[in-house]
Design an enzyme around this catalytic site. Structure first.
Site, mmCIF file in Angstrom:
data_model
loop_
_atom_site.group_PDB
_atom_site.id
_atom_site.type_symbol
_atom_site.label_atom_id
_atom_site.label_comp_id
_atom_site.label_asym_id
_atom_site.label_seq_id
_atom_site.Cartn_x
_atom_site.Cartn_y
_atom_site.Cartn_z
ATOM 1 N N LEU A 51 0.848 -1.202 0.000
ATOM 2 C CA LEU A 51 0.000 0.000 0.000
ATOM 3 C C LEU A 51 0.878 1.245 0.000
ATOM 4 O O LEU A 51 1.795 1.341 0.819
ATOM 5 C CB LEU A 51 -0.879 0.021 1.260
ATOM 6 N N HIS A 52 0.609 2.159 -0.903
ATOM 7 C CA HIS A 52 1.372 3.410 -0.881
ATOM 8 C C HIS A 52 0.614 4.603 -1.445
ATOM 9 O O HIS A 52 1.137 5.717 -1.460
ATOM 10 C CB HIS A 52 2.700 3.249 -1.642
ATOM 11 N N ARG A 53 -0.620 4.403 -1.948
ATOM 12 C CA ARG A 53 -1.343 5.536 -2.530
ATOM 13 C C ARG A 53 -1.699 6.551 -1.459
ATOM 14 O O ARG A 53 -2.187 6.170 -0.377
ATOM 15 C CB ARG A 53 -2.661 5.083 -3.178
ATOM 16 N N ARG A 112 6.814 5.856 1.855
ATOM 17 C CA ARG A 112 5.752 6.826 2.161
ATOM 18 C C ARG A 112 4.879 6.285 3.302
ATOM 19 O O ARG A 112 4.554 7.007 4.244
ATOM 20 C CB ARG A 112 4.871 7.070 0.919
ATOM 21 N N ASP A 167 -2.636 -1.451 -3.608
ATOM 22 C CA ASP A 167 -3.140 -0.323 -4.389
ATOM 23 C C ASP A 167 -2.142 0.004 -5.505
ATOM 24 O O ASP A 167 -2.187 1.065 -6.110
ATOM 25 C CB ASP A 167 -3.435 0.896 -3.494
#
Ligand code: UD1
Ligand code: UDP
Length: 365
Positions: free
Chosen positions: A204-206, A239, A283
């Site tokens: 996940l990074h969005r 992130r 994502d």
């Protein structure tokens, strides 16, 4: 013919690799890797040069992190100098990151032709920075190389001249096929004490998932609940790591005993985990494609995707965080779409591009 290949962030390196090797093997084509430095940690950049046996970048712009305008502007300023000194015959940009747009802008303003690999993808969601990058890059580029027929349709609907568009297939599959044998030799699950056991893999990074504290904390609670039934391996993007630290989530490993948190992994290690996983929760754009190719169920935590063939033909399904637990349970109970492989996702995209470029040289005489 000197060709610049722009590499900037994690999802770029595996797209540039097959293209570099293919063009480098052809006489008359001289590919050079330009690294903008958007991603710079060893496990977000250098590891992929090793995984794909790539040479050191010809030039490293060292731009680093920043706001959107800073990053885009800094790549433009640094790359413009390189373009003026080197005068390449063609610049190839891949994907949809800030450096993709920045390199395109710098090149077209100097009259240097640009080809966009992975053109035409649209989420129709302008709150995503990538959608802005795709729209502007495709408007400016001279050659638009699409991974799937929906890409051609989107470009045609936007009024793009048909002569600029070529359906070349999905370069991500070339990347996988290039190192598949080495991937298959690894046993990554054993490193997490999960050899021969079912597990899920999470990336996940969005910003839409990880930047808002309420959403991120709901995600952490949901994944912790799922991990009581299915162990999860979660290689954490920088992130996301920064956001987890900022909001004090999962600071103690005892908070989520069923989740194996680890740093970002190299491509071969990560793909070995994908191949052996029961389900992917993601994502990521690239992961939606890789799971479709490998027939692994994928739950994408987004409201939309710019890669619709992974849903219509593949194993991908869009999912809200509130539905994730049930969706994982369905998959564990064998209730999931088996999927097929989209057209031209065959590992020969780089060859088709090499042929296009050679024909162009012959045609120009
Ligand atoms: C970028 C892309 C996104 C892509 C993703 C792939 C844009 C707008 N976003 O998002 O489309 O899906 O890469 O991973 O281009 N950081 C590090 N080390 C690094 C790189 C980043 O610590 O090597 C941290 C920095 O705090 C940085 C943050 O991650 O501020 C975000 O990096 P950035 O490249 O701006 O965006 P990504 O979220 O990585
Ligand atoms: N990937 C990797 N290591 C990881 C997570 C992902 O090598 O720990 C690979 C993955 O196989 C895919 C690519 O990185 O090929 C996708 O990159 P990312 O999710 O960062 O970007 P996106 O595709 O969403 O733009």
């Amino acid at each position: 013919m000197d060709i610049h290949l722009i590499a900037a962030a994690r999802p770029n390196f595996m797209k540039v690799a097959p293209l570099f090797h293919e063009l480098n093997n052809r006489s008359g084509l001289n590919p050079k890797i330009i690294h903008t430095g958007q991603h710079y940690d060893l496990n977000m950049s250098d590891v992929f040069f090793q995984d794909f046996s790539l040479p050191e970048p010809h030039i490293h712009l060292g731009v680093g992190s920043g706001t959107h305008a800073q990053q885009t502007g800094n790549v433009m300023i640094a790359y413009e100098k390189v373009l003026m000194a080197e005068e390449p015959s063609l610049v190839i940009v891949v994907g949809d990151v800030n450096s993709t747009l920045a390199a395109t802008l710098a090149a077209v303003k100097l009259g240097i032709p640009v080809a966009h690999l992975e053109a035409g993808l649209r989420s129709f969601d302008r709150s995503m920075p990538e959608e802005i990058n795709r729209l502007v890059t495709d408007k400016l580029a001279d050659f638009l190389w699409t991974p799937s027929p929906d890409g051609n349709e989107n470009l045609e609907n936007e009024g793009t001249e048909a002569s600029k568009i070529s359906f070349v297939g999905n370069i991500m599959i070339d990347a996988f096929e290039l190192v598949k044998e080495k991937i298959c030799k690894l046993d990554m699950p054993s490193q997490f004490n999960l050899s021969g056991r079912p597990y899920g893999l999470v990336t996940l990074h969005r910003p839409s998932n990880v930047d808002d504290p309420e959403t991120l904390s709901l995600l952490c609670r949901t994944l912790t609940e799922i991990s009581a039934d299915l162990p999860l391996i979660f290689p954490v993007h920088p992130r996301t790591k920064a956001q987890l630290e900022k909001y004090g989530l999962w600071t103690n490993p005892a908070d989520a005993p069923g989740i194996r948190l680890t740093g970002p992994l190299g491509y071969k290690q990560f793909m070995n985990l994908v191949m052996n996983a029961r389900v992917l929760v993601t994502d990521s754009g690239g992961v939606q494609e890789e799971t479709t190719y490998l027939g692994i169920p994928c739950l994408t935590l987004r409201d939309n995707t710019e890669r619709p063939v992974t849903i219509t033909l593949g194993t991908n399904r869009l999912c809200r965080i509130g539905d994730l637990k049930d969706a994982v349970a369905d998959i564990l109970n064998g209730k999931y779409k088996k999927g097929g492989i989209p057209e031209l996702w065959d590992g020969r995209t780089a060859v088709r591009i090499g042929d296009l470029l050679e024909n162009r040289i012959k045609h120009k005489g």
